[in-house]
Design a protein around this motif. Structure first.
Motif, short mmCIF file in Angstrom:
data_model
loop_
_atom_site.label_atom_id
_atom_site.label_comp_id
_atom_site.label_asym_id
_atom_site.label_seq_id
_atom_site.Cartn_x
_atom_site.Cartn_y
_atom_site.Cartn_z
N ARG A 37 40.19 81.87 74.34
CA ARG A 37 40.22 80.61 75.10
C ARG A 37 41.27 80.66 76.20
N GLU A 38 42.44 81.19 75.86
CA GLU A 38 43.51 81.28 76.85
C GLU A 38 43.09 82.20 77.99
N ASP A 40 40.08 82.83 79.08
CA ASP A 40 39.07 82.18 79.90
C ASP A 40 39.71 81.15 80.85
N GLU A 41 40.70 80.43 80.35
CA GLU A 41 41.36 79.43 81.20
C GLU A 41 42.17 80.10 82.31
N ALA A 44 39.79 81.29 84.98
CA ALA A 44 39.33 80.17 85.80
C ALA A 44 40.38 79.80 86.85
N ARG A 155 31.54 70.56 83.31
CA ARG A 155 32.14 71.82 83.73
C ARG A 155 32.50 71.83 85.21
N GLU A 159 36.24 72.16 86.87
CA GLU A 159 36.50 73.23 87.83
C GLU A 159 36.99 72.67 89.16
N VAL A 162 40.69 72.18 88.79
CA VAL A 162 41.41 73.46 88.81
C VAL A 162 41.51 74.01 90.22
#
Length: 318
Positions: A37-38, A40-41, A44, A155, A159, A162
């Motif tokens: 998970r980390e 993937d973040e 991103a 999603r 995004e 971000v």
């Protein structure tokens, strides 16, 4: 130039990105799931913001306008532009894909790159509108609602946050204490993202009380210096935008920002520096917390070396 740049910084961060992308997690241990998970973040953040911003240091400030369902984000965008460019309506959520509005002179920034994110990328993922009413040097991204239950809407909404240099968070007197948005605001504060807040649709009699409570919540989540603007509950004009007296605070803030290149540069630099530091700090934390079942020693050494290269290149370019 809005930040320490040069090929060293970009190349070093690209190496970190490549190593993260190559990570494999063959075992379903809890530590592996957390590390995945980390990873993937972090990917991103690198793909949607850090690498595009480093690649395009002089691109317009990207301001994402977003909040929960029904907060009035599209109406705020239309009011800032002065015409209907993104359609509010009865159906919820109204905005189902991000709508990017920019000055025609800035079109090339958003259409010539094949990098993921808002500087080019896949046209189907964002609607792009050029308008003479948007000041050059600023682009507005109207995000889908952050609390949508549909992943296809949620999603791109996340995004869009971000990817932004500046998040103009829209909330209302009825929704400002919702938990989800505070988790997102807390995450933005942790990476030192620039945030401004519009408290929308507030009854005049409750304005002081709600505004004071919201300011306390912002301070408690690490955003004591976030700009806080308010809009009294009112009917829209026949043109579908807020009347000038209701939108005065927001319009004055936006006009001042659009006319001050140095202020925009400070915002971009702050958000970019915070994002890079967040990537390095979170990478250190993942490597420190994950065992041999997640990262073998060669992989760990490669990531540590790449992170060290980023820090050295960042310092050399400063």
């Amino acid at each position: 130039m809005v930040q320490p740049s040069g090929p060293g910084v970009y190349d070093a961060l690209s190496a970190v990105r490549r190593l993260l992308d190559e990570l494999e997690f063959p075992f379903e241990f809890a530590s592996a799931a957390a590390a995945r998970r980390e990873r993937d973040e972090l990917l991103a953040l690198l793909d949607l913001y850090i690498l595009p911003r480093l690649e395009h240091p002089d691109a317009p400030l990207l301001m994402t306008v977003g909040g929960p369902t029904g907060s009035g984000a599209s109406t705020i965008v239309n009011t800032l532009v002065g015409e209907i460019v993104t359609m509010p309506g009865v159906l919820r959520p109204t905005t189902r894909i991000p709508v990017l509005v920019h000055h025609p002179n800035d079109t090339a920034w958003f259409t010539t790159s094949d990098r993921p994110g808002w500087y080019g990328g896949e046209p189907a993922l964002v609607e792009r509108i050029a308008s003479e009413r948007v000041p050059a040097g600023v682009a507005l991204l109207d995000a889908p609602p952050l609390d949508s239950v549909a992943a296809s809407i949620r999603r791109p909404a996340l995004e869009a946050i971000v990817a932004a240099d500046l998040w103009l968070f829209i909330t209302t007197a009825a929704r400002y204490a919702d938990a989800l948005q505070w988790d997102l605001l807390g995450a933005a504060a942790q990476r030192r993202m620039s945030v401004a807040v519009v408290l929308n649709r507030v009854p005049a009699v409750a304005m002081n009380e709600v505004r004071s409570h919201l300011a306390e919540l912002l301070a408690g989540r690490g955003l004591p210096n976030a700009t806080l603007l308010d809009v009294i509950e009112t009917e829209l004009t026949s043109a579908g935008v807020l009347p000038s007296e209701a939108a005065e605070q927001v319009m004055r803030w936006f006009t001042d920002l659009a006319g001050d290149e140095q202020a925009r540069t400070v915002i971009i630099r702050r958000t970019l520096h915070g994002a890079v530091e967040a990537v390095l700090g979170r990478l250190d934390a993942v490597l420190a917390g994950a065992g041999e079942d997640v990262f073998d020693q060669p992989t760990r050494d490669s990531l540590l070396s790449a992170a060290s290269d980023v820090r050295r290149a960042w310092e050399d370019a400063a």
